[in-house]
Design an enzyme around this catalytic site. Structure first.
Site, PDB file in Angstrom:
ATOM      1  N   THR A  98      -4.835   3.421 -34.676  1.00 38.14           N
ATOM      2  CA  THR A  98      -5.719   4.930 -35.676  1.00 38.14           C
ATOM      3  C   THR A  98      -4.765   6.237 -34.142  1.00 38.14           C
ATOM      4  O   THR A  98      -5.332   6.407 -33.376  1.00 38.14           O
ATOM      5  CB  THR A  98      -7.290   4.750 -34.992  1.00 38.14           C
ATOM      6  OG1 THR A  98      -7.440   3.614 -36.262  1.00 38.14           O
ATOM      7  CG2 THR A  98      -8.141   6.096 -35.926  1.00 38.14           C
ATOM      8  N   LYS A 173      -7.805   6.445 -43.604  1.00 36.01           N
ATOM      9  CA  LYS A 173      -8.847   5.565 -42.594  1.00 36.01           C
ATOM     10  C   LYS A 173      -9.805   6.712 -41.807  1.00 36.01           C
ATOM     11  O   LYS A 173     -10.838   6.391 -41.104  1.00 36.01           O
ATOM     12  CB  LYS A 173      -7.688   5.448 -41.630  1.00 36.01           C
ATOM     13  CG  LYS A 173      -8.462   4.910 -40.183  1.00 36.01           C
ATOM     14  CD  LYS A 173      -8.504   3.221 -40.162  1.00 36.01           C
ATOM     15  CE  LYS A 173      -8.981   3.501 -38.742  1.00 36.01           C
ATOM     16  NZ  LYS A 173     -10.048   2.009 -39.124  1.00 36.01           N
ATOM     17  N   LYS A 241     -12.496   9.111 -29.645  1.00 34.95           N
ATOM     18  CA  LYS A 241     -10.920   9.001 -30.173  1.00 34.95           C
ATOM     19  C   LYS A 241     -10.896   9.358 -31.777  1.00 34.95           C
ATOM     20  O   LYS A 241     -10.234  10.995 -31.934  1.00 34.95           O
ATOM     21  CB  LYS A 241      -9.754   8.520 -29.436  1.00 34.95           C
ATOM     22  CG  LYS A 241      -8.602   8.652 -29.872  1.00 34.95           C
ATOM     23  CD  LYS A 241      -7.871   7.864 -30.716  1.00 34.95           C
ATOM     24  CE  LYS A 241      -8.658   6.670 -31.141  1.00 34.95           C
ATOM     25  NZ  LYS A 241      -7.903   5.484 -32.371  1.00 34.95           N
TER      26      LYS A 241
HETATM   27  N1  LIG Z   1     -11.767  -2.525 -32.124  1.00 32.93           N
HETATM   28  C1  LIG Z   1     -11.910  -1.721 -33.297  1.00 32.93           C
HETATM   29  O1  LIG Z   1     -12.507  -1.942 -34.277  1.00 32.93           O
HETATM   30  C2  LIG Z   1     -11.071  -1.277 -34.081  1.00 32.93           C
HETATM   31  C3  LIG Z   1     -10.772  -0.632 -35.371  1.00 32.93           C
HETATM   32  C4  LIG Z   1      -9.925  -0.523 -35.943  1.00 32.93           C
HETATM   33  C5  LIG Z   1      -8.384   0.362 -35.543  1.00 32.93           C
HETATM   34  N2  LIG Z   1      -8.258   0.500 -34.093  1.00 32.93           N
HETATM   35  C6  LIG Z   1      -7.618   0.750 -33.720  1.00 32.93           C
HETATM   36  O2  LIG Z   1      -6.867   0.119 -32.681  1.00 32.93           O
HETATM   37  C7  LIG Z   1      -5.929   0.572 -31.337  1.00 32.93           C
HETATM   38  C8  LIG Z   1      -6.599   0.086 -30.108  1.00 32.93           C
HETATM   39  O3  LIG Z   1      -8.031  -0.947 -30.510  1.00 32.93           O
HETATM   40  P1  LIG Z   1      -8.938  -1.756 -29.766  1.00 32.93           P
HETATM   41  O4  LIG Z   1     -10.093  -1.851 -30.243  1.00 32.93           O
HETATM   42  O5  LIG Z   1      -7.734  -2.723 -29.552  1.00 32.93           O
HETATM   43  O6  LIG Z   1      -8.320  -1.533 -28.417  1.00 32.93           O
HETATM   44  P2  LIG Z   1      -8.576  -2.052 -26.211  1.00 32.93           P
HETATM   45  O7  LIG Z   1      -8.833  -3.121 -26.643  1.00 32.93           O
HETATM   46  O8  LIG Z   1      -8.904  -0.740 -25.799  1.00 32.93           O
HETATM   47  O9  LIG Z   1      -7.013  -2.212 -26.122  1.00 32.93           O
HETATM   48  C9  LIG Z   1      -6.187  -0.343 -26.089  1.00 32.93           C
HETATM   49  C10 LIG Z   1      -5.055  -1.512 -26.164  1.00 32.93           C
HETATM   50  O10 LIG Z   1      -3.959   0.359 -25.409  1.00 32.93           O
HETATM   51  C11 LIG Z   1      -3.619   0.150 -24.308  1.00 32.93           C
HETATM   52  N3  LIG Z   1      -3.142   1.463 -24.067  1.00 32.93           N
HETATM   53  C12 LIG Z   1      -4.404   2.274 -23.271  1.00 32.93           C
HETATM   54  N4  LIG Z   1      -3.605   3.299 -22.439  1.00 32.93           N
HETATM   55  C13 LIG Z   1      -2.177   3.238 -22.514  1.00 32.93           C
HETATM   56  C14 LIG Z   1      -1.170   3.894 -22.509  1.00 32.93           C
HETATM   57  N5  LIG Z   1      -1.225   5.083 -21.752  1.00 32.93           N
HETATM   58  N6  LIG Z   1      -0.308   3.085 -22.312  1.00 32.93           N
HETATM   59  C15 LIG Z   1      -0.050   2.180 -22.615  1.00 32.93           C
HETATM   60  N7  LIG Z   1      -1.440   1.229 -23.101  1.00 32.93           N
HETATM   61  C16 LIG Z   1      -2.630   1.994 -23.272  1.00 32.93           C
HETATM   62  C17 LIG Z   1      -4.646  -1.055 -23.045  1.00 32.93           C
HETATM   63  O11 LIG Z   1      -3.339  -1.377 -22.570  1.00 32.93           O
HETATM   64  P3  LIG Z   1      -4.980  -2.184 -21.274  1.00 32.93           P
HETATM   65  O12 LIG Z   1      -4.948  -2.634 -21.856  1.00 32.93           O
HETATM   66  O13 LIG Z   1      -3.093  -1.677 -20.082  1.00 32.93           O
HETATM   67  O14 LIG Z   1      -5.542  -1.270 -20.914  1.00 32.93           O
HETATM   68  C18 LIG Z   1      -4.640  -1.500 -24.554  1.00 32.93           C
HETATM   69  O15 LIG Z   1      -3.352  -2.477 -24.951  1.00 32.93           O
HETATM   70  C19 LIG Z   1      -6.713   2.079 -31.900  1.00 32.93           C
HETATM   71  O16 LIG Z   1      -6.345   3.333 -32.331  1.00 32.93           O
HETATM   72  C20 LIG Z   1      -8.007   1.690 -32.003  1.00 32.93           C
HETATM   73  O17 LIG Z   1      -8.877   3.002 -32.678  1.00 32.93           O
HETATM   74  C21 LIG Z   1      -9.513  -0.314 -33.381  1.00 32.93           C
END
Ligand SMILES: NC(=O)c1ccc[n+]([C@@H]2O[C@H](COP(=O)([O-])OP(=O)(O)OC[C@H]3O[C@@H](n4cnc5c(N)ncnc54)[C@H](OP(=O)(O)O)[C@@H]3O)[C@@H](O)[C@H]2O)c1
Length: 290
Positions: A98, A173, A241
């Site tokens: 997102t 979204k 965010k």
């Molecule tokens: N979880 C949900 O319910 C959900 C639903 C729909 C959409 N989303 C979207 O999907 C995306 C991922 O969400 P998530 O829940 O999977 O988050 P998450 O578990 O916190 O994972 C975030 C990912 O981004 C990486 N990352 C963060 N900062 C970084 C940087 N500066 N450089 C390189 N890698 C970086 C993290 O790496 P590390 O492991 O090294 O920290 C990890 O791989 C986001 O945009 C979120 O808004 C999430």
């Protein structure tokens, strides 16, 4: 490029990316993954994924690139390490993080510069639907690459909506996230009011049970609030965010409900709950109430 033998690269194996990679493996695709913190990607090796040390290493020769990182800056940084140049000819980039309207423009521009087809494909659904392969994909992008995308979307989701040219998926979204944001905020305030008035949260649920106000979403997040336990499906940090992306997209349209949710989330993060589930917004409401 469609058909068997496709190589799919997933950059980012956090909560969502690792679940998506697992479902791609289950669908019989060759999957390569990279994650900044390598340990989080390593469990996927036992399930058949190849874990790379760099984004470029993961992307070499891939037909499909999926990015599922925290935000636009993280995506830009990862992809900026020579990733697009190393993909297979005719490869497609499915950007599922997102990243908002400005982020989408920025990333699409990078794809255009490298001549890689860009699909703006944010997803609806959290940890559990991601693990079950039941996300809803809000896809937008060039018509001609849809057949290449479909097997991937079928593996990770239960439904794909193709909503127009790049940017349309992100706008939808943001609208859905605005709805979720409002629900979460009012739920947190409702529970805080219940606490202040000495009303047991279970009697709130009994009162609305079976009627149109009895939302499954409120039950899931409300249970976390009632128990004050917040196992992360979607973190406070990333929810904050997303609220910022909504407010930025709204421009001069005032959205005081979203602003209030940002306020509560900031306080929840300030009280040490940034990495916990967004339901910990409740802690932000309580922190303010004292
Ligand atoms: N979880 C949900 O319910 C959900 C639903 C729909 C959409 N989303 C979207 O999907 C995306 C991922 O969400 P998530 O829940 O999977 O988050 P998450 O578990 O916190 O994972 C975030 C990912 O981004 C990486 N990352 C963060 N900062 C970084 C940087 N500066 N450089 C390189 N890698 C970086 C993290 O790496 P590390 O492991 O090294 O920290 C990890 O791989 C986001 O945009 C979120 O808004 C999430």
């Amino acid at each position: 490029m469609s058909g068997g033998g496709r190589i799919v690269t997933v950059l980012g194996t956090g909560i969502m990316g690792s679940a998506m990679a697992r479902n791609l493996l289950e669908a019989g695709m060759e999957v390569r993954v990279w994650n900044r913190t390598r340990e989080k990607a390593e469990p996927l090796a036992a399930e058949g994924a190849r874990v790379a040390d760099s984004p470029r290493g993961a992307a070499r020769g891939a037909d499909i690139l999926i990015t599922m990182l925290a935000d636009a800056d993280a995506v830009e940084r990862a992809v900026g390490e020579g990733v697009l140049e190393t993909l297979a000819p005719g490869a497609v980039w499915l950007q599922t993080s997102t990243v908002g309207i400005e982020g989408t423009r920025r990333l699409q521009r990078i794809a255009l510069e490298q001549g890689v087809a860009y699909v703006d494909a944010p997803v609806l659904g959290t940890r559990e639907p991601a693990e079950a392969g039941e996300l809803v994909v809000l896809a937008s992008g060039p018509e001609e690459v849809r057949p290449d995308c479909e097997p991937v979307f079928e593996a990770i989701g239960k439904k794909t909506l193709w909503v127009g040219p790049v940017g349309a998926g992100t706008r939808l979204k943001l609208v859905v996230n605005g709805w979720i944001t409002g629900l979460l905020g009012v739920l947190g305030e409702t529970f805080a009011l219940a606490e202040r008035l000495g009303v047991d949260p279970s009697s709130f649920f009994e009162a609305v049970e079976g009627g149109p106000l009895d939302l499954p979403y409120a039950r899931v997040k409300g249970k976390m609030m009632a128990e004050r336990e917040y196992p992360t499906s979607f973190s406070v940090r990333l929810a904050r965010k997303d609220v910022a992306l909504i407010l930025e997209a709204a421009g001069s349209l005032r959205l005081p409900v979203c602003e209030a949710v940002a306020y509560h989330l900031d306080r929840a993060a300030g009280a040490g709950h940034a990495e916990e589930d967004m339901a910990a917004l409740y802690e932000g409401v309580r922190a303010v109430s004292g």
